[in-house]
Design a protein around this motif. Sequence first.
Motif, mmCIF file in Angstrom:
data_model
loop_
_atom_site.group_PDB
_atom_site.id
_atom_site.type_symbol
_atom_site.label_atom_id
_atom_site.label_comp_id
_atom_site.label_asym_id
_atom_site.label_seq_id
_atom_site.Cartn_x
_atom_site.Cartn_y
_atom_site.Cartn_z
ATOM 1 N N ILE A 51 0.866 -1.171 0.000
ATOM 2 C CA ILE A 51 0.000 0.000 0.000
ATOM 3 C C ILE A 51 0.907 1.226 0.000
ATOM 4 O O ILE A 51 1.784 1.365 0.856
ATOM 5 N N GLU A 52 0.702 2.088 -0.982
ATOM 6 C CA GLU A 52 1.501 3.303 -1.153
ATOM 7 C C GLU A 52 0.640 4.532 -0.909
ATOM 8 O O GLU A 52 -0.570 4.507 -1.144
ATOM 9 N N THR A 53 1.258 5.592 -0.473
ATOM 10 C CA THR A 53 0.630 6.901 -0.359
ATOM 11 C C THR A 53 1.549 7.896 -1.041
ATOM 12 O O THR A 53 2.761 7.901 -0.792
ATOM 13 N N ALA A 54 0.976 8.722 -1.929
ATOM 14 C CA ALA A 54 1.800 9.664 -2.675
ATOM 15 C C ALA A 54 1.041 10.970 -2.904
ATOM 16 O O ALA A 54 -0.190 10.980 -2.999
ATOM 17 N N GLU A 55 1.789 12.044 -2.991
ATOM 18 C CA GLU A 55 1.232 13.334 -3.364
ATOM 19 C C GLU A 55 1.275 13.420 -4.888
ATOM 20 O O GLU A 55 2.323 13.173 -5.495
ATOM 21 N N GLU A 56 0.133 13.737 -5.497
ATOM 22 C CA GLU A 56 0.060 13.808 -6.953
ATOM 23 C C GLU A 56 -0.724 15.038 -7.386
ATOM 24 O O GLU A 56 -1.475 15.619 -6.614
ATOM 25 N N TRP A 57 -0.537 15.404 -8.643
ATOM 26 C CA TRP A 57 -1.272 16.480 -9.277
ATOM 27 C C TRP A 57 -2.185 15.857 -10.322
ATOM 28 O O TRP A 57 -1.741 15.033 -11.121
ATOM 29 N N GLN A 58 -3.460 16.242 -10.311
ATOM 30 C CA GLN A 58 -4.412 15.736 -11.289
ATOM 31 C C GLN A 58 -4.463 16.687 -12.484
ATOM 32 O O GLN A 58 -4.451 17.908 -12.314
ATOM 33 N N VAL A 59 -4.535 16.102 -13.662
ATOM 34 C CA VAL A 59 -4.696 16.876 -14.887
ATOM 35 C C VAL A 59 -5.990 16.412 -15.547
ATOM 36 O O VAL A 59 -6.149 15.217 -15.824
ATOM 37 N N LEU A 60 -6.923 17.334 -15.751
ATOM 38 C CA LEU A 60 -8.169 17.065 -16.459
ATOM 39 C C LEU A 60 -8.066 17.678 -17.845
ATOM 40 O O LEU A 60 -7.834 18.883 -17.973
ATOM 41 N N LEU A 61 -8.222 16.849 -18.862
ATOM 42 C CA LEU A 61 -8.098 17.301 -20.250
ATOM 43 C C LEU A 61 -9.449 17.188 -20.937
ATOM 44 O O LEU A 61 -10.131 16.175 -20.792
ATOM 45 N N LYS A 62 -9.837 18.209 -21.689
ATOM 46 C CA LYS A 62 -11.106 18.212 -22.425
ATOM 47 C C LYS A 62 -10.807 17.877 -23.872
ATOM 48 O O LYS A 62 -10.006 18.554 -24.517
ATOM 49 N N THR A 63 -11.457 16.849 -24.410
ATOM 50 C CA THR A 63 -11.184 16.393 -25.764
ATOM 51 C C THR A 63 -12.425 15.797 -26.394
ATOM 52 O O THR A 63 -13.505 15.802 -25.802
ATOM 53 N N THR A 64 -12.250 15.268 -27.590
ATOM 54 C CA THR A 64 -13.344 14.575 -28.285
ATOM 55 C C THR A 64 -13.041 13.086 -28.304
ATOM 56 O O THR A 64 -11.877 12.668 -28.198
ATOM 57 N N ALA A 65 -14.084 12.286 -28.478
ATOM 58 C CA ALA A 65 -13.892 10.835 -28.566
ATOM 59 C C ALA A 65 -12.987 10.492 -29.744
ATOM 60 O O ALA A 65 -12.172 9.574 -29.664
ATOM 61 N N ALA A 66 -13.096 11.261 -30.819
ATOM 62 C CA ALA A 66 -12.271 11.006 -32.005
ATOM 63 C C ALA A 66 -10.783 11.211 -31.730
ATOM 64 O O ALA A 66 -9.943 10.572 -32.362
ATOM 65 N N ARG A 67 -10.441 12.075 -30.789
ATOM 66 C CA ARG A 67 -9.026 12.374 -30.486
ATOM 67 C C ARG A 67 -8.504 11.563 -29.303
ATOM 68 O O ARG A 67 -7.327 11.638 -28.969
ATOM 69 N N TYR A 68 -9.373 10.772 -28.658
ATOM 70 C CA TYR A 68 -8.954 10.052 -27.453
ATOM 71 C C TYR A 68 -7.759 9.138 -27.699
ATOM 72 O O TYR A 68 -6.799 9.149 -26.926
ATOM 73 N N GLY A 69 -7.779 8.335 -28.725
ATOM 74 C CA GLY A 69 -6.684 7.390 -28.976
ATOM 75 C C GLY A 69 -5.341 8.097 -29.091
ATOM 76 O O GLY A 69 -4.338 7.659 -28.511
ATOM 77 N N ALA A 70 -5.311 9.201 -29.826
ATOM 78 C CA ALA A 70 -4.067 9.969 -29.981
ATOM 79 C C ALA A 70 -3.659 10.612 -28.660
ATOM 80 O O ALA A 70 -2.467 10.665 -28.326
ATOM 81 N N LEU A 71 -4.649 11.100 -27.885
ATOM 82 C CA LEU A 71 -4.338 11.690 -26.581
ATOM 83 C C LEU A 71 -3.777 10.638 -25.637
ATOM 84 O O LEU A 71 -2.770 10.875 -24.960
ATOM 85 N N GLU A 72 -4.394 9.464 -25.596
ATOM 86 C CA GLU A 72 -3.880 8.398 -24.726
ATOM 87 C C GLU A 72 -2.454 8.019 -25.124
ATOM 88 O O GLU A 72 -1.587 7.864 -24.260
ATOM 89 N N ALA A 73 -2.195 7.885 -26.410
ATOM 90 C CA ALA A 73 -0.840 7.550 -26.876
ATOM 91 C C ALA A 73 0.149 8.639 -26.478
ATOM 92 O O ALA A 73 1.268 8.349 -26.032
ATOM 93 N N HIS A 74 -0.247 9.887 -26.618
ATOM 94 C CA HIS A 74 0.621 11.013 -26.237
ATOM 95 C C HIS A 74 0.923 10.986 -24.737
ATOM 96 O O HIS A 74 2.086 11.127 -24.331
ATOM 97 N N LEU A 75 -0.119 10.822 -23.912
ATOM 98 C CA LEU A 75 0.093 10.798 -22.466
ATOM 99 C C LEU A 75 0.962 9.621 -22.050
ATOM 100 O O LEU A 75 1.846 9.765 -21.199
ATOM 101 N N THR A 76 0.735 8.459 -22.645
ATOM 102 C CA THR A 76 1.538 7.276 -22.323
ATOM 103 C C THR A 76 3.003 7.512 -22.671
ATOM 104 O O THR A 76 3.895 7.189 -21.877
ATOM 105 N N ALA A 77 3.264 8.090 -23.834
ATOM 106 C CA ALA A 77 4.649 8.347 -24.261
ATOM 107 C C ALA A 77 5.319 9.431 -23.423
ATOM 108 O O ALA A 77 6.513 9.345 -23.122
ATOM 109 N N ALA A 78 4.558 10.447 -23.030
ATOM 110 C CA ALA A 78 5.133 11.583 -22.304
ATOM 111 C C ALA A 78 5.228 11.336 -20.801
ATOM 112 O O ALA A 78 5.954 12.040 -20.101
ATOM 113 N N HIS A 79 4.528 10.341 -20.301
ATOM 114 C CA HIS A 79 4.436 10.086 -18.861
ATOM 115 C C HIS A 79 5.643 9.287 -18.384
ATOM 116 O O HIS A 79 6.148 8.440 -19.106
#
Length: 112
Positions: A51-79
Motif C-alpha cells: 500500500i503506497e501513499t503519494a502526493e500527486e497532481w491531477q490533470v483534467l483534459l477536455k477532448t473529443t472521442a475522435a481524439r482520445y486514442g491519440a491523446l492516450e498515446a501522447h500521455l503514455t509516451a510523455a508520462h
Amino acid sequence: MTGPEFLTVLTTTDSAAKAEALARGAVEARLAACAQISAPVTSVYRWQGAIETAEEWQVLLKTTAARYGALEAHLTAAHDYDTPEILAFPVVRGSAPYLAWLADETAPGAIS
C-alpha cells in the motif's frame, strides 16, 4: 448540445512541473482543447504488493472521442509512470458554444 463525442480525461503525476508539461503538450498538439491542473491530492493505492501513499497532481483534459486514442498515446509516451492513470469520462451535457470551441480546438489540422 449532448453526446458522448466529448470526453474529460484524467491523469495524475508526481509534480506540478510534470503536470504542466503533460497539459501543455496535449494542448499544443491539439489533442485537448483545455487542461486543468489540480494541486496536490493524496493518492492511496496498492502497487507491487504494498500500500503506497503519494502526493500527486491531477490533470483534467477536455477532448473529443475522435481524439482520445491519440491523446492516450501522447500521455503514455510523455508520462514517466510505468502504469499512468488515464481515465476517460463522457460529457453528458455541455453548453453548445463551449462544445463547439472544444471540437474546433481539437480538430486535426486546425490552424492556431
